[in-house]
Motif scaffolding. Structure first.
Motif, PDB file in Angstrom:
ATOM      1  N   ASP A 269      -6.799  -2.748   0.530  1.00 49.69           N
ATOM      2  CA  ASP A 269      -6.859  -4.072   0.496  1.00 49.69           C
ATOM      3  C   ASP A 269      -5.902  -4.971   1.674  1.00 49.69           C
ATOM      4  OD1 ASP A 269      -8.038  -4.016  -2.079  1.00 49.69           O
ATOM      5  OD2 ASP A 269      -6.051  -3.454  -3.357  1.00 49.69           O
TER       6      ASP A 269
ATOM      7  N   GLY B 257       0.965  -1.156  -0.035  1.00 54.02           N
ATOM      8  CA  GLY B 257       0.109  -0.146   0.052  1.00 54.02           C
ATOM      9  C   GLY B 257       0.986   1.239   0.137  1.00 54.02           C
TER      10      GLY B 257
ATOM     11  N   ALA C  96      -4.817   3.194   0.540  1.00 52.79           N
ATOM     12  CA  ALA C  96      -3.610   2.241   0.946  1.00 52.79           C
ATOM     13  C   ALA C  96      -4.218   1.374   1.951  1.00 52.79           C
ATOM     14  CB  ALA C  96      -2.442   3.210   1.309  1.00 52.79           C
TER      15      ALA C  96
ATOM     16  N   PRO D 168      -2.996  -4.407   2.746  1.00 49.80           N
ATOM     17  CA  PRO D 168      -1.591  -4.805   2.496  1.00 49.80           C
ATOM     18  C   PRO D 168      -0.703  -5.050   3.398  1.00 49.80           C
ATOM     19  CG  PRO D 168      -1.868  -2.408   2.378  1.00 49.80           C
ATOM     20  CD  PRO D 168      -2.950  -2.900   2.597  1.00 49.80           C
TER      21      PRO D 168
ATOM     22  N   SER E  42     -12.261   1.970   6.357  1.00 46.42           N
ATOM     23  CA  SER E  42     -10.546   2.653   6.074  1.00 46.42           C
ATOM     24  C   SER E  42     -10.910   4.035   6.273  1.00 46.42           C
ATOM     25  CB  SER E  42     -10.337   2.490   4.677  1.00 46.42           C
ATOM     26  OG  SER E  42     -10.135   0.958   4.620  1.00 46.42           O
TER      27      SER E  42
ATOM     28  N   PHE F 220       3.545  -1.122   3.912  1.00 48.13           N
ATOM     29  CA  PHE F 220       3.171   0.267   3.438  1.00 48.13           C
ATOM     30  C   PHE F 220       4.224   1.259   3.284  1.00 48.13           C
ATOM     31  CE2 PHE F 220      -0.321  -1.449   6.020  1.00 48.13           C
ATOM     32  CZ  PHE F 220      -1.444  -0.869   5.416  1.00 48.13           C
TER      33      PHE F 220
END
Length: 299
Positions: A148, A79, A145, A150, A115, A153
């Motif tokens: 998903d 991300g 970011a 991730p 988010s 980052f």
């Protein structure tokens, strides 16, 4: 698994004609670390990030992500927060995330709302992007970011334009991500913030890594701090210390002396034998700012 290597660069180099932007950069970042990437403007930070993301090819060297050579599959686990220029100004924050979140898979509305809540934008989720402040735009980039979930980052100046409250919230978010086993690569010019959240860091100067390691190691290796002295006679104390070669300045009602290990006792003896009784003396540990200034020569 803690200790798993997430990112490894080996002799990463990028030239632009006769200019070498990054030279032989080798760093290793493990799972759960918050890795600070510091350097003056023009030191090669953005070029390095661009190579880590496959946006530009290195002239020499390579990048490994999650134990494999840089490829689209490994980048899906990353991300990024780099800028806010890609959002649609006439759409709301929620609609922007719906659009960008559906680029490579169906958008998950629950994840979008989660988010936005995590970055403090839930109450402004339906406001148009063009009505956002710079700090709010940065928050939306971070929300994207996060979508998903991730594992790694890359944050390039994530608190740009934010007020102190917003900076504190993003700092807490970074710490929370690390506690969840995520790995964070943080490029920032706010040294006080880096010192509060980073576990490891590298300092870059003219494209070359000149310091790297854990934050604890780098601060202890510097072996330097500041001694705060309240003497009975400021002018005389200042003269004695400067004659002895100590870097000294007056700050509020104290003398601040740059010292190395063992200097405090020497200075105490020096002042007393020089006829300057000491009212107070306190030793502070080195700060990241001290290490950065010494390493880069920035004043």
């Amino acid at each position: 698994m803690t200790g798993e290597c997430i990112v490894k660069t080996e002799n990463l180099t990028r030239t632009f004609g006769s200019i070498t932007a990054v030279k032989d950069l080798s760093i290793e970042i493990n799972r759960g670390q918050v890795f600070g990437f510091l350097g003056p403007n023009g030191s090669g930070k953005t070029t390095t990030i661009s190579m880590m993301l496959g946006l530009i090819n290195p002239t020499k060297g390579n990048v490994n992500l999650f134990g494999t050579k840089l490829c689209p599959d490994s980048l899906k686990r990353v991300g990024t927060v780099m800028d806010t220029n890609g959002f649609y100004p006439g759409f709301s924050a929620r609609d922007n995330l719906l659009i960008f979140g559906s680029l490579h898979k169906p958008a998950d509305r629950k994840k979008i709302d989660a988010s936005l809540e995590m970055v403090g934008l839930a109450s402004r989720a339906r406001s148009k992007f063009h009505t956002y402040s710079m700090g709010m735009k940065q928050r939306l980039s971070i929300a994207l970011a996060l979508l998903d979930d991730p594992e790694f980052f890359i944050f390039d100046e994530p608190t740009n334009g934010m007020d102190p409250e917003g900076i504190a919230e993003i700092r807490s978010l970074i710490v929370k991500l690390a506690s969840q086993g995520k790995t964070v690569f943080l490029a920032s010019h706010l040294l006080s913030e880096v010192e509060q959240v980073c576990t490891h860091l590298a300092i870059l100067k003219k494209g070359v890594v000149i310091r790297q390691g854990s934050l604890t190691e780098l601060l202890s290796k510097d072996n330097r701090g500041e001694l705060e002295v309240v003497p009975s006679d400021f002018d005389k104390a200042l003269s004695v210390l400067k004659d002895a070669g100590y870097e000294t300045r007056i700050e509020k009602s104290s003398l601040i002396v740059k010292v190395h290990e063992g200097d405090a006792e020497k200075i105490s003896v020096l002042l007393v034998t020089g006829g300057v009784p000491i009212r107070e003396m306190r030793l502070s540990k080195p700060r990241l700012e001290d290490v950065f200034i010494e390493a880069t020569g920035q004043n």
